[in-house]
Write an enzyme that holds these catalytic residues in place. Structure first.
Site, short mmCIF file in Angstrom:
data_model
loop_
_atom_site.label_atom_id
_atom_site.label_comp_id
_atom_site.label_asym_id
_atom_site.label_seq_id
_atom_site.Cartn_x
_atom_site.Cartn_y
_atom_site.Cartn_z
N GLY A 49 0.77 -1.25 0.00
CA GLY A 49 0.00 0.00 0.00
C GLY A 49 0.80 1.29 0.00
CD GLU A 103 1.43 0.65 6.83
OE1 GLU A 103 1.47 0.65 5.59
OE2 GLU A 103 1.37 -0.37 7.54
CG ASP A 104 -0.92 1.89 3.22
OD1 ASP A 104 -0.64 1.56 4.40
OD2 ASP A 104 -1.39 1.10 2.40
CG ASP A 107 -8.10 0.07 10.17
OD1 ASP A 107 -8.88 0.98 9.86
OD2 ASP A 107 -8.48 -1.08 10.46
CE LYS A 135 -9.75 3.51 7.69
NZ LYS A 135 -10.22 2.17 7.31
CG PHE A 156 -12.54 -0.13 2.70
CD1 PHE A 156 -11.56 -0.87 3.35
CD2 PHE A 156 -12.57 -0.13 1.31
CE1 PHE A 156 -10.63 -1.60 2.62
CE2 PHE A 156 -11.63 -0.86 0.58
CZ PHE A 156 -10.67 -1.60 1.24
CG ASP A 163 -5.83 -3.66 -2.04
OD1 ASP A 163 -5.42 -3.25 -0.93
OD2 ASP A 163 -6.22 -4.83 -2.21
NE ARG A 169 -2.15 -3.18 -4.01
CZ ARG A 169 -2.33 -3.31 -2.71
NH1 ARG A 169 -2.31 -2.25 -1.94
NH2 ARG A 169 -2.54 -4.49 -2.17
P1 5GP Z 1 -3.92 -2.16 10.83
O1 5GP Z 1 -2.99 -3.25 11.21
O2 5GP Z 1 -3.45 -0.79 11.29
O3 5GP Z 1 -5.32 -2.43 11.26
O4 5GP Z 1 -4.03 -2.15 9.27
C1 5GP Z 1 -3.05 -1.68 8.48
C2 5GP Z 1 -3.25 -2.15 7.06
O5 5GP Z 1 -4.62 -2.44 6.78
C3 5GP Z 1 -2.84 -1.08 6.08
O6 5GP Z 1 -1.49 -1.19 5.75
C4 5GP Z 1 -3.75 -1.35 4.91
O7 5GP Z 1 -3.15 -2.28 4.06
C5 5GP Z 1 -4.98 -1.98 5.51
N1 5GP Z 1 -6.10 -1.02 5.64
C6 5GP Z 1 -6.59 -0.47 6.76
N2 5GP Z 1 -7.61 0.36 6.51
C7 5GP Z 1 -7.77 0.35 5.16
C8 5GP Z 1 -8.68 1.03 4.26
O8 5GP Z 1 -9.54 1.86 4.63
N3 5GP Z 1 -8.52 0.76 2.94
C9 5GP Z 1 -7.59 -0.11 2.46
N4 5GP Z 1 -7.55 -0.29 1.15
N5 5GP Z 1 -6.72 -0.76 3.28
C10 5GP Z 1 -6.82 -0.53 4.61
#
Ligand code: 5GP
Length: 179
Positions: A49, A103-104, A107, A135, A156, A163, A169
């Site tokens: 991402g 990091e993109d 979450d 978030k 989302f 993606d 992407r």
């Molecule tokens: P975390 O471990 O912080 O819950 O999630 C991180 C990863 O979840 C990110 O690197 C990303 O790949 C994915 N992710 C979390 N939220 C979103 C979202 O709203 N859209 C997309 N496409 N990917 C997300």
């Protein structure tokens, strides 16, 4: 820029246009350039991402630096994976280095938490986190995110590296799933 798009079975509305993203990326780069002046950081880009964010960010970094690309958890569908895997692709010696994780999106924060654990095990001197999107409503971890492009609600999103089911992407703008 399209206002509405359809990716696979879902509809998305424009959320953050490319020009806004560019300003946020510029602000993050400025802060990093100021804060780390005189240091030689290693940027660890979390694939897949973060590829687009990293490409734009790195063009604006004026510090001497190294870049490496790593991969952690798999992410499918519209929910964050609970299973976080090992770190793949880390070939650089990180011991004693100033590392900036690129990091993109953060979450739940669990992916990043795992990254931090692994890097601390390898005795990095200092770790900083640069995330384009955060978030806060979903965050379940307990560490500081040093550089945040923008905070968004728990929707989302896709585009600009992110993606849906492997698609979207390459979109230059960020879209939000339609309600
Ligand atoms: P975390 O471990 O912080 O819950 O999630 C991180 C990863 O979840 C990110 O690197 C990303 O790949 C994915 N992710 C979390 N939220 C979103 C979202 O709203 N859209 C997309 N496409 N990917 C997300």
């Amino acid at each position: 820029m399209k206002k509405k798009i359809k990716v696979r079975d879902k509809e998305f509305d424009i959320f953050i246009p490319a020009a806004d993203i560019d300003r946020k990326v510029g602000r993050i780069a400025e802060s990093i350039n100021t804060d780390l002046k005189g240091k030689v950081p290693l940027f660890l880009v979390v694939l897949n991402g973060a590829f687009m964010f990293a490409a734009d960010l790195m063009k604006k970094i004026d510090l001497e630096n190294n870049i490496s690309f790593v991969k952690l958890s798999s992410y499918t569908g519209t929910r964050s994976s609970q299973v976080v895997n090992e770190l793949i692709g880390l070939t650089e010696v990180v011991k004693g280095r100033t590392v900036i994780i690129v990091e993109d999106i953060i979450d739940t924060g669990l992916t990043m938490q795992r990254m931090l654990e692994i890097l601390h095990e390898q005795e990095v001197a200092e770790v900083r986190i640069a995330a384009l999107i955060f978030k806060p409503g979903a965050f379940r971890a307990n560490y500081k995110i040093d550089y945040i492009g923008m905070e968004i609600p728990n929707d989302f999103i896709l585009g600009y590296g992110l993606d849906y089911d492997g698609f979207g992407r390459n979109l230059p703008d960020i879209y939000k799933i339609s309600e």
